[in-house]
Every structure is written in C-alpha cells, then in structure tokens.
Design an enzyme around this catalytic site. Structure first.
Site, PDB file in Angstrom:
ATOM      1  N   ALA A  10       0.447  -1.158  -0.183  1.00 47.80           N
ATOM      2  CA  ALA A  10      -0.012  -0.168   0.360  1.00 47.80           C
ATOM      3  C   ALA A  10       0.928   1.087  -0.014  1.00 47.80           C
ATOM      4  O   ALA A  10       0.742   2.741  -0.172  1.00 47.80           O
ATOM      5  CB  ALA A  10      -0.987   0.028   1.255  1.00 47.80           C
ATOM      6  N   CYS A  11       2.195   1.483   0.164  1.00 53.34           N
ATOM      7  CA  CYS A  11       3.056   1.525   0.007  1.00 53.34           C
ATOM      8  C   CYS A  11       3.905   2.429  -0.611  1.00 53.34           C
ATOM      9  O   CYS A  11       4.513   1.785  -1.753  1.00 53.34           O
ATOM     10  CB  CYS A  11       4.098   1.768   1.428  1.00 53.34           C
ATOM     11  SG  CYS A  11       5.577   2.913   1.389  1.00 53.34           S
ATOM     12  N   GLY A  12       3.687   3.431  -1.815  1.00 46.00           N
ATOM     13  CA  GLY A  12       4.116   4.020  -2.861  1.00 46.00           C
ATOM     14  C   GLY A  12       5.772   4.059  -2.816  1.00 46.00           C
ATOM     15  O   GLY A  12       6.413   3.405  -3.897  1.00 46.00           O
TER      16      GLY A  12
END
Length: 140
Positions: A10-12
């Site tokens: 979920a983390c870019g």
C-alpha cells in the site's frame, strides 16, 4: 544473490523500491511485514545493520505513534521495540537487505547503493519523478 525487501504494497515508496530492485535484474524475497512481522531478534539485527536506533526507525504518519505518546523521550529502545512488535505499522519501510548492506529505502532510490547491479537503465517513480534518465544518469 538474495535480496529481501520488507514491503508494504500500500506504500508508494515501497512499490517504487521493489520495482527498482526488479529492474536491476533481481528477484527479491518479498516479506509483507504487516502480515509477517520480523521477530524481535530480526528487528534488532536489521536496526543494527542500518546503524540506527529503534526510535529512528519509527514511522509516525498513519500509525498510532501520537496516540501511544511515542514522541516522549521516556521510552527506552526496548520499549520502542515492544511497540513496533505490537503494532508493525510503526516500523518504517521499506527495509532492504542485500549482500552489500541493509538500508531503509527512503527515498526509494537509496536502494541503488546496495544493489549488486545499480545500473538499472531509465526509471521513473509512480509519481513521475525521474530517478534514472534515458542516458542512464542518476537524476536524484
């Protein structure tokens, strides 16, 4: 050569780091640390290898950091580790382990410093920021 990334899909920044690793020709072991958090021993080992303190690895944004009062200097390293183990979202990411070292890949291009093949060719992050231009020159 084995490379491991402690990853949050979920983390870019984590996604960009994983993409850089793969573009370098590596097929890393991907550990989704929110589903499979490291043991206390492994977390202590990773922190030591990065040359940082547990407090330096704490993530504030999108975590219970404020609610738990973790900005208070009263908490010992052991207590901070306890919080990280109870709430893995407090562990900043991505952490990448390679035969050349261990880094907290923030920004994601920090991973280039420990990749066996850092010449990845052109690479642009999800947000459009160019890391390596068409000529193969590192921009950031």
């Amino acid at each position: 050569m084995t490379i491991t990334i402690y990853h949050n899909p979920a983390c870019g920044t984590s996604r960009n780091t994983l993409a850089i690793i793969r573009q370098s020709g590596e097929a890393p072991e991907v550990i989704e640390y929110l589903k499979n958090p490291p043991s206390r021993e492994k977390l202590v080992e990773l922190i030591a290898a990065m040359g940082m303190t547990p407090r330096a690895l704490l993530r504030e944004k999108g975590t219970p950091y404020a609610e738990l009062g973790l900005g208070d200097p009263k908490w010992s390293d052991d207590e901070i580790l306890d919080f990280m183990l109870a709430h893995p979202i407090l562990i900043n990411r991505p952490i990448v382990v390679s035969p050349l070292g261990v880094v907290l890949a923030r920004p994601s291009e920090a991973v280039l410093d420990i990749l066996p093949n850092p010449d990845i060719g052109p690479f642009t992050k999800e947000d459009g920021e160019v890391v390596v231009d068409a000529a193969g020159k590192r921009v950031v």
